[in-house]
Write a protein that holds these residues in place. Structure first.
Motif, mmCIF file in Angstrom:
data_model
loop_
_atom_site.group_PDB
_atom_site.id
_atom_site.type_symbol
_atom_site.label_atom_id
_atom_site.label_comp_id
_atom_site.label_asym_id
_atom_site.label_seq_id
_atom_site.Cartn_x
_atom_site.Cartn_y
_atom_site.Cartn_z
ATOM 1 N N ARG A 151 -11.150 1.580 -7.225
ATOM 2 C CA ARG A 151 -11.125 2.725 -6.313
ATOM 3 C C ARG A 151 -10.246 3.775 -6.969
ATOM 4 O O ARG A 151 -9.076 3.534 -7.232
ATOM 5 N N LEU A 152 -10.849 4.936 -7.224
ATOM 6 C CA LEU A 152 -10.104 5.999 -7.908
ATOM 7 C C LEU A 152 -9.365 6.821 -6.865
ATOM 8 O O LEU A 152 -9.973 7.338 -5.929
ATOM 9 N N LYS A 153 -8.052 6.946 -7.024
ATOM 10 C CA LYS A 153 -7.269 7.704 -6.030
ATOM 11 C C LYS A 153 -6.376 8.716 -6.749
ATOM 12 O O LYS A 153 -5.677 8.367 -7.702
ATOM 13 N N THR A 154 -6.432 9.934 -6.270
ATOM 14 C CA THR A 154 -5.571 10.957 -6.875
ATOM 15 C C THR A 154 -4.441 11.333 -5.915
ATOM 16 O O THR A 154 -3.520 12.029 -6.277
ATOM 17 N N ALA A 155 -4.549 10.898 -4.655
ATOM 18 C CA ALA A 155 -3.548 11.293 -3.649
ATOM 19 C C ALA A 155 -2.266 10.500 -3.845
ATOM 20 O O ALA A 155 -2.220 9.501 -4.561
ATOM 21 N N HIS A 156 -1.213 10.991 -3.171
ATOM 22 C CA HIS A 156 0.073 10.310 -3.281
ATOM 23 C C HIS A 156 0.052 8.952 -2.586
ATOM 24 O O HIS A 156 0.768 8.047 -2.968
ATOM 25 N N ASP A 157 -0.779 8.853 -1.515
ATOM 26 C CA ASP A 157 -0.828 7.579 -0.813
ATOM 27 C C ASP A 157 -2.154 6.892 -1.125
ATOM 28 O O ASP A 157 -3.168 7.186 -0.506
ATOM 29 N N PRO A 158 -2.151 6.010 -2.074
ATOM 30 C CA PRO A 158 -3.412 5.404 -2.528
ATOM 31 C C PRO A 158 -3.834 4.184 -1.728
ATOM 32 O O PRO A 158 -4.839 3.571 -2.024
ATOM 33 N N GLU A 159 -3.047 3.791 -0.755
ATOM 34 C CA GLU A 159 -3.300 2.554 -0.007
ATOM 35 C C GLU A 159 -4.654 2.612 0.712
ATOM 36 O O GLU A 159 -4.902 3.514 1.505
ATOM 37 N N PRO A 160 -5.567 1.645 0.451
ATOM 38 C CA PRO A 160 -6.856 1.663 1.173
ATOM 39 C C PRO A 160 -6.638 1.380 2.659
ATOM 40 O O PRO A 160 -5.655 0.749 3.035
ATOM 41 N N ALA A 161 -7.592 1.797 3.477
ATOM 42 C CA ALA A 161 -7.469 1.571 4.922
ATOM 43 C C ALA A 161 -7.658 0.094 5.225
ATOM 44 O O ALA A 161 -8.228 -0.656 4.426
ATOM 45 N N LEU A 162 -7.211 -0.295 6.432
ATOM 46 C CA LEU A 162 -7.246 -1.707 6.829
ATOM 47 C C LEU A 162 -8.674 -2.253 6.798
ATOM 48 O O LEU A 162 -8.921 -3.363 6.328
ATOM 49 N N ILE A 163 -9.626 -1.454 7.289
ATOM 50 C CA ILE A 163 -11.018 -1.922 7.353
ATOM 51 C C ILE A 163 -11.571 -2.146 5.932
ATOM 52 O O ILE A 163 -12.300 -3.103 5.684
ATOM 53 N N ILE A 179 -9.049 -3.119 -7.499
ATOM 54 C CA ILE A 179 -7.903 -2.347 -7.982
ATOM 55 C C ILE A 179 -7.995 -0.891 -7.548
ATOM 56 O O ILE A 179 -9.082 -0.301 -7.531
ATOM 57 N N THR A 180 -6.838 -0.318 -7.226
ATOM 58 C CA THR A 180 -6.775 1.125 -6.975
ATOM 59 C C THR A 180 -6.183 1.765 -8.222
ATOM 60 O O THR A 180 -5.063 1.404 -8.636
ATOM 61 N N ALA A 181 -6.980 2.694 -8.804
ATOM 62 C CA ALA A 181 -6.446 3.440 -9.949
ATOM 63 C C ALA A 181 -5.736 4.661 -9.378
ATOM 64 O O ALA A 181 -6.359 5.667 -9.066
ATOM 65 N N ALA A 182 -4.416 4.527 -9.141
ATOM 66 C CA ALA A 182 -3.644 5.596 -8.502
ATOM 67 C C ALA A 182 -3.178 6.567 -9.575
ATOM 68 O O ALA A 182 -2.110 6.392 -10.184
ATOM 69 N N LEU A 183 -3.993 7.579 -9.844
ATOM 70 C CA LEU A 183 -3.688 8.465 -10.960
ATOM 71 C C LEU A 183 -2.412 9.270 -10.719
ATOM 72 O O LEU A 183 -1.675 9.562 -11.649
ATOM 73 N N GLY A 184 -2.186 9.599 -9.434
ATOM 74 C CA GLY A 184 -0.965 10.352 -9.130
ATOM 75 C C GLY A 184 0.273 9.589 -9.539
ATOM 76 O O GLY A 184 1.270 10.163 -9.946
ATOM 77 N N LYS A 185 0.198 8.282 -9.420
ATOM 78 C CA LYS A 185 1.361 7.439 -9.736
ATOM 79 C C LYS A 185 1.253 6.819 -11.124
ATOM 80 O O LYS A 185 2.144 6.071 -11.542
ATOM 81 N N GLU A 186 0.132 7.087 -11.760
ATOM 82 C CA GLU A 186 -0.159 6.523 -13.087
ATOM 83 C C GLU A 186 -0.060 4.999 -13.035
ATOM 84 O O GLU A 186 0.596 4.366 -13.844
ATOM 85 N N GLU A 187 -0.690 4.426 -12.032
ATOM 86 C CA GLU A 187 -0.561 2.979 -11.830
ATOM 87 C C GLU A 187 -1.907 2.370 -11.469
ATOM 88 O O GLU A 187 -2.750 3.038 -10.849
ATOM 89 N N LEU A 188 -2.074 1.086 -11.853
ATOM 90 C CA LEU A 188 -3.216 0.328 -11.335
ATOM 91 C C LEU A 188 -2.636 -0.627 -10.299
ATOM 92 O O LEU A 188 -1.751 -1.413 -10.606
ATOM 93 N N ILE A 189 -3.089 -0.490 -9.077
ATOM 94 C CA ILE A 189 -2.477 -1.281 -7.997
ATOM 95 C C ILE A 189 -3.528 -2.248 -7.430
ATOM 96 O O ILE A 189 -4.627 -1.824 -7.054
#
Ligand code: SF4
Ligand code: SF4
Length: 806
Positions: A151-163, A179-189
C-alpha cells in the motif's frame, strides 16, 4: 501439486475466492464514509485536489520506471518527464523526492510486478444478494510462491483503517506480506493484523446493510472536510447564482484557512488546494486547556438547560474530576464566566456542539486542460465548526468559545457562521456570540445579522471565491503571497521563502509581466479589430441585402401601378359605354309619362293636404261651435235633468233597452223581424216548451222588449238550439229579473215614481254590466252597449240621489 499451482490457487483464494458482483462491491474507503454519513457516497463532483492527481502521477511514474528496461537514470528521467511535466517546481520537487524514496525502498529486482486492481474482498449475503467489501493494494511483488502486497502512502499517517486490516487478517496466507510503503517517513511498515477480523468485518457489513435498507439523511461531522459531496449535500447551501455539476471545479476552505487567506493567499491555497506538506507537522499533541474547556463546556450545556442555571454551577466539577486541581480551578473559572454571561439570554436552548456550518459560492475561475489554461467555474465551500449551536426566543444563536482575546479575524468567522446558519435554517436573523474566557475575566461580543448584512456578507464571500477560483491547479506558485507578521507562524515558511522571487527576479518577472500584458493587450486589440472587421462585413452584406429587397419592392410597386392605370382606363371606357346605353334607353315618351305621373301625384298630394286642411279647419270650427253650444246648453241640461219626470225616464229606459236587445240579437245574426220569426218557428218545431213559454206570437218582434227577453231566456235554457246566444248562459237570473220588472211596469196603471225609476234602472244597469262582463262584444257593438250603460246611469243617478236625500 507444484508450488506454482499452490501459489496460483492461493492467489485465487485471496483475490476474491468468492467474488461479488461489481455493482455490489464497496471499497473499504466507501464503507468508512458510509459509517460517517450515508449521503457522503453520492455522485462525486470534480474536486480541485491536485494532491490526489499528484498521488496518481507518482504511481504512474513508478509503474513506467519499473517497466522501462533502459538504464536507471534514463528510465527515471523519462518517467518524471512524462508524469510530472505540468507541475510547478515545488510540486515537481515533492514528486521527485517521493519517487526517489520509493526507488530507494524498492530498487528494481527480478521479481514479478503487478499494479492493477489488486484487492482482497470479504463478502456477505444481504437481502438474498452477495455484497463485497474490498481493500486495495497499489502493487504486488511476487517471487516464486512469495508475495508482497504494497500500500503506497504519502501522508504523514500511513496507518490503514481497521476494516482494511480486518480483511487483510482474514485472507492472509502463509507466504504473503502486507506492507505500507510510507514514503513520507521513508519507511516500509508491516501492516498490523487484528485478532477478531470476522467481528470487525461483520460490523462494517452491518453498516452497509443499514445503508442499503434504511438510508439516512445527511449527518454532518468532522469528516465533512474530506467529503466530496459538501457542495451538493445541502449542509453547505449554495448562495450564488448557478448550479453545481461536474463541469464545476470544487475547493473546500475551512474556517482556519479562511482566516489565513485573509492575510496571505498562498498560505491558504497551499493548504486547501495544493496540499503541500506542512513543515510544522506534529504527530501527537497533548490536549490543551483550551480544548479541554471546549469539551467540558459542550458536555455540560448541550441539551441541558439545568446547567444553564447559575445555581447548578458546581455540576461542572463532576465532569473535570479526572483533571489535576490547578487545571480544574482554571477550567471552573472560565466556565463560571461563561455561565454568568449566558444569563443575559432568557429562553436559551443549546442544541448541538461542534456543528458544521457554511455555504457554497460559485465564481468564475480557471483550470488546466491538456496543459493549457482554460476558464472554468469554481465552487468554493466555506465551512467551519461552530462550538455551540443554540436558539434564543426562536432566533438561531451561535456561540464561539475563545480562550484568547478578540482578534479582527473573529468578524470573518462570525460572518461565515451567520450566512451559513441563515441559509441552512432559512432564517432571516442570526446572532453570533463570541465569548472570550481570559485569565481573569470573561468578555463577550454579540453580533446580530439581518437580511441586508447577510446580503453584504454573500457579496464579500463571492469576491473571496473569485480569488480562490483564480488559483491555477498544478501551479502552487499561482496564488499571491503576502509577507507579514503572520509568516512567523506559517506552516510553509521555509518552502515559501525558498520559492519567493529575489529583487532581480522580481524585475525580470515584472518586465515579463509587462511584455505579457502588452502581448495580451495586442492580442485583445487584434481580436477586437478582427471582430470589428467581421461586423463591418456582416453589416455591409446586410445592407446590400436590404438594398436588393427595396429595389425588388419598388419594381413590384411600379408594376402594380401600371396594372392599376390599365384597369382604370378600361373601367372609364366601360363607364362611358354604360352612360351611353342608359341615355339611349331613356326615351322621350317615357320621360313625358313620368313627368305627368309625378305632376299628378304632386297635385293629389297638394289637394289632399288642402282637403285635410279644410277638413281640419272645418272640424276645428265645428268643435268650437259644439263647445260653445255645450256651454250654452249645460245649464239647460242641468235644469232639464232636475225636472225630468219619472214617466219620461222610464219610457227612455225602456226604449234604450229595446235598442240594446236589438243590438245583441243582431250581433247573434238575428238582425231582422224575419230572422227572429224564423228562429221562433225553429224553436216551436224543435221544442215543445217554447210556444208555452212565449205565449202569444209577436208579429213584429223587434218592437217588444219583453218578447225579445223571453227569446233570450229560452235560448239560455236551450243552448243547443240557439248556440249563437250561448255567451248569455250565466245571465239567466239577470234576464229573468229584467223580464219581471218590465212585466211589473206594464201591469200597472199608476204613473211611475222615483222608486220605480230606480228599480227599473238598477235592473237594466245590472243586465248591461253582465252583458259587458261576458267579454263577448267588441268594436262598435261594445261601444254602443257602453254608451247605453252610461246613459242609463245618468238617467237613474238624479233619482237615486233624490231618494238618498229623502
Ligand atoms: S458534507 Fe458532511 S453532511 Fe454532507 S454528505 Fe458529506 S459528510 Fe455528509
Ligand atoms: S510564509 Fe508568509 S508569505 Fe509565505 S505563505 Fe506563509 S504567510 Fe504567506
Amino acid at each position: 501439486m507444484t508450488p506454482f499451482e499452490t501459489a496460483d490457487l492461493q492467489k485465487l483464494v485471496n483475490y476474491n475466492l468468492i467474488m461479488a458482483d461489481k455493482d455490489n462491491t464497496y471499497s473499504t474507503n466507501q464503507i468508512k464514509k458510509l459509517s460517517e454519513c450515508h449521503s457522503s457516497l453520492g455522485k462525486n463532483n470534480q474536486l480541485a485536489a491536485p494532491k490526489l492527481s499528484r498521488w496518481k502521477d507518482l504511481n504512474q511514474a513508478i509503474i513506467d520506471w519499473w517497466n522501462n528496461d533502459a538504464i536507471e537514470a534514463t528510465s527515471v528521467k523519462i518517467s518524471e518527464q512524462n508524469n510530472f511535466q505540468f507541475y510547478d517546481p515545488i510540486q515537481k520537487k515533492i514528486l521527485s523526492e517521493l519517487f526517489t524514496k520509493f526507488r530507494e525502498l524498492y530498487p528494481k529486482k527480478n521479481v514479478d510486478f503487478e499494479f492493477s486492481f489488486i484487492t482482497k474482498e470479504a463478502t456477505k449475503q444481504i437481502m438474498g444478494e452477495e455484497y463485497g467489501i474490498t481493500t486495495h493494494f497499489t502493487y504486488e511483488f511476487t517471487n516464486g510462491d512469495y508475495s508482497e502486497y504494497i500500500r503506497l502512502k504519502t501522508a504523514h499517517d500511513p496507518e490503514p483503517a481497521l476494516i482494511d486490516r480486518a480483511i487483510i487478517s482474514k485472507f492472509q496466507a502463509e507466504n504473503e506480506e502486507y506492507i505500507t510503503a510510507a514514503l513520507g517517513k521513508e519507511e516500509l511498515i508491516d501492516i498490523d493484523l487484528v485478532d477478531n477480523p470476522d467481528e470487525i468485518i461483520e460490523h462494517y457489513f452491518k453498516i452497509l446493510e443499514e445503508y442499503l435498507t434504511d438510508r439516512q439523511k445527511i449527518k454532518p461531522g468532522d469528516y465533512c472536510n474530506f467529503c466530496n459531496m459538501s457542495s451538493t449535500c445541502g449542509q453547505f447551501p449554495l448562495v450564488s447564482e448557478g448550479k453545481i455539476n461536474n463541469r464545476v471545479r470544487q475547493v473546500k476552505v475551512s474556517k482556519t484557512n479562511l482566516v489565513k487567506l485573509n492575510s496571505c493567499e498562498r498560505r491558504a491555497a497551499w493548504n486547501v488546494q495544493y496540499g503541500l506538506p506542512r513543515e510544522d507537522y506534529v504527530e501527537f499533541e497533548t490536549e490543551s486547556d483550551a480544548t479541554k474547556f471546549h469539551n467540558y463546556a459542550q458536555k455540560m450545556l448541550v441539551n441541558n438547560s439545568e446547567n444553564l442555571d447559575e445555581r447548578n454551577i458546581d455540576n461542572f466539577n463532576e465532569v473535570t474530576s479526572t483533571e489535576d486541581q490547578v487545571t480544574r480551578d482554571k477550567l471552573f473559572k472560565k466556565y463560571q464566566g461563561l455561565i454568568s454571561k449566558l444569563q443575559e439570554y432568557s429562553n436559551l436552548e443549546i442544541k448541538d456542539s461542534e456543528y458544521q456550518l457554511g455555504f457554497t459560492c460559485i465564481a468564475d475561475g480557471v483550470d488546466i486542460k491538456n496543459g493549457e489554461l482554460v476558464d472554468k467555474k469554481v465552487a468554493t465551500v466555506f465551512m467551519g465548526k461552530a462550538d455551540l449551536v443554540a436558539r434564543v426566543n426562536g432566533v438561531p444563536l451561535i456561540i464561539e468559545l475563545k480562550t484568547r482575546p478578540e482578534i479582527p479575524e473573529d468578524l470573518l468567522e462570525s460572518q461565515l457562521y451567520a450566512l451559513g446558519a441563515s441559509r441552512l435554517l432559512n432564517e432571516e436573523e442570526v446572532i453570533i456570540l463570541h465569548v472570550y474566557s481570559l485569565e481573569n475575566s470573561t468578555q463577550v461580543k454579540e453580533r446580530r445579522y439581518a437580511e441586508s448584512e447577510l446580503n453584504s456578507i454573500k457579496e464579500k464571500f463571492e469576491s473571496i471565491a473569485k480569488k480562490i477560483g483564480s488559483w491555477v491547479p498544478y501551479n502552487a506558485l499561482s496564488p499571491k503571497y503576502n509577507v507579514g507578521d503572520w509568516c512567523g507562524f506559517c506552516e510553509f515558511r521555509n518552502t515559501c521563502s525558498e520559492y519567493r522571487v529575489s529583487d532581480g527576479q522580481k524585475e525580470v518577472i515584472s518586465l515579463e509581466e509587462i511584455i505579457r500584458k502588452e502581448k495580451e493587450e495586442l492580442k485583445r486589440t487584434k481580436n477586437e479589430l478582427s471582430n470589428e472587421k467581421e461586423n463591418l462585413i456582416k453589416e455591409h452584406a446586410d445592407l446590400e441585402e436590404e438594398r436588393r429587397e427595396k429595389l425588388n419592392e419598388i419594381l413590384l410597386l411600379e408594376q402594380k401601378e401600371r396594372e392599376q392605370t390599365d384597369k382604370l382606363n378600361i373601367k372609364t371606357k366601360e363607364l362611358t359605354n354604360v352612360d351611353k346605353a342608359i341615355s339611349q334607353r331613356l326615351d322621350k315618351k317615357y320621360i313625358k309619362n313620368e313627368k305627368e305621373r309625378l305632376k299628378k301625384e304632386i297635385e293629389n298630394i297638394k289637394k289632399e293636404s288642402k282637403n285635410s286642411k279644410t277638413i281640419k279647419e272645418k272640424e276645428q270650427l265645428r268643435l268650437r261651435d259644439i263647445e260653445e253650444e255645450l256651454k250654452l246648453k249645460e245649464p239647460m241640461l242641468n235644469n232639464i235633468n232636475n225636472q225630468l219626470s219619472p214617466i219620461l225616464v222610464v219610457s227612455n229606459l225602456e226604449n234604450d233597452l229595446l235598442n240594446l236587445l236589438k243590438i245583441v240579437l243582431k250581433d247573434a245574426g238575428y238582425e231582422t223581424h224575419e230572422k227572429i220569426n224564423e228562429l221562433d218557428e225553429k224553436l216551436s218545431i224543435e221544442t215543445r216548451t217554447w210556444e208555452g213559454f212565449r205565449g202569444k206570437k209577436e208579429p213584429n218582434p223587434f218592437t217588444d222588449a219583453r218578447y225579445l227577453i223571453k227569446l233570450i231566456e229560452f235560448s239560455i235554457n236551450n243552448e243547443n238550439h240557439v248556440p249563437k246566444l250561448s255567451h248569455f248562459k250565466n245571465l239567466k237570473n239577470e234576464f229573468n229579473d229584467l223580464r219581471d220588472v218590465l212585466n211589473k211596469e206594464h201591469h200597472t196603471s199608476i204613473n211611475p215614481n222615483h222608486v220605480r225609476v230606480v228599480e227599473l234602472g238598477t235592473v237594466i244597469i245590472k243586465v248591461i254590466k253582465s252583458i259587458l262582463k261576458t267579454k263577448h262584444y267588441s268594436g262598435e257593438t261594445k261601444d254602443y252597449i257602453k254608451e247605453y250603460s252610461k246613459k242609463a246611469n245618468s238617467l237613474v243617478k238624479p233619482f237615486k240621489k233624490s231618494l238618498a236625500k229623502n
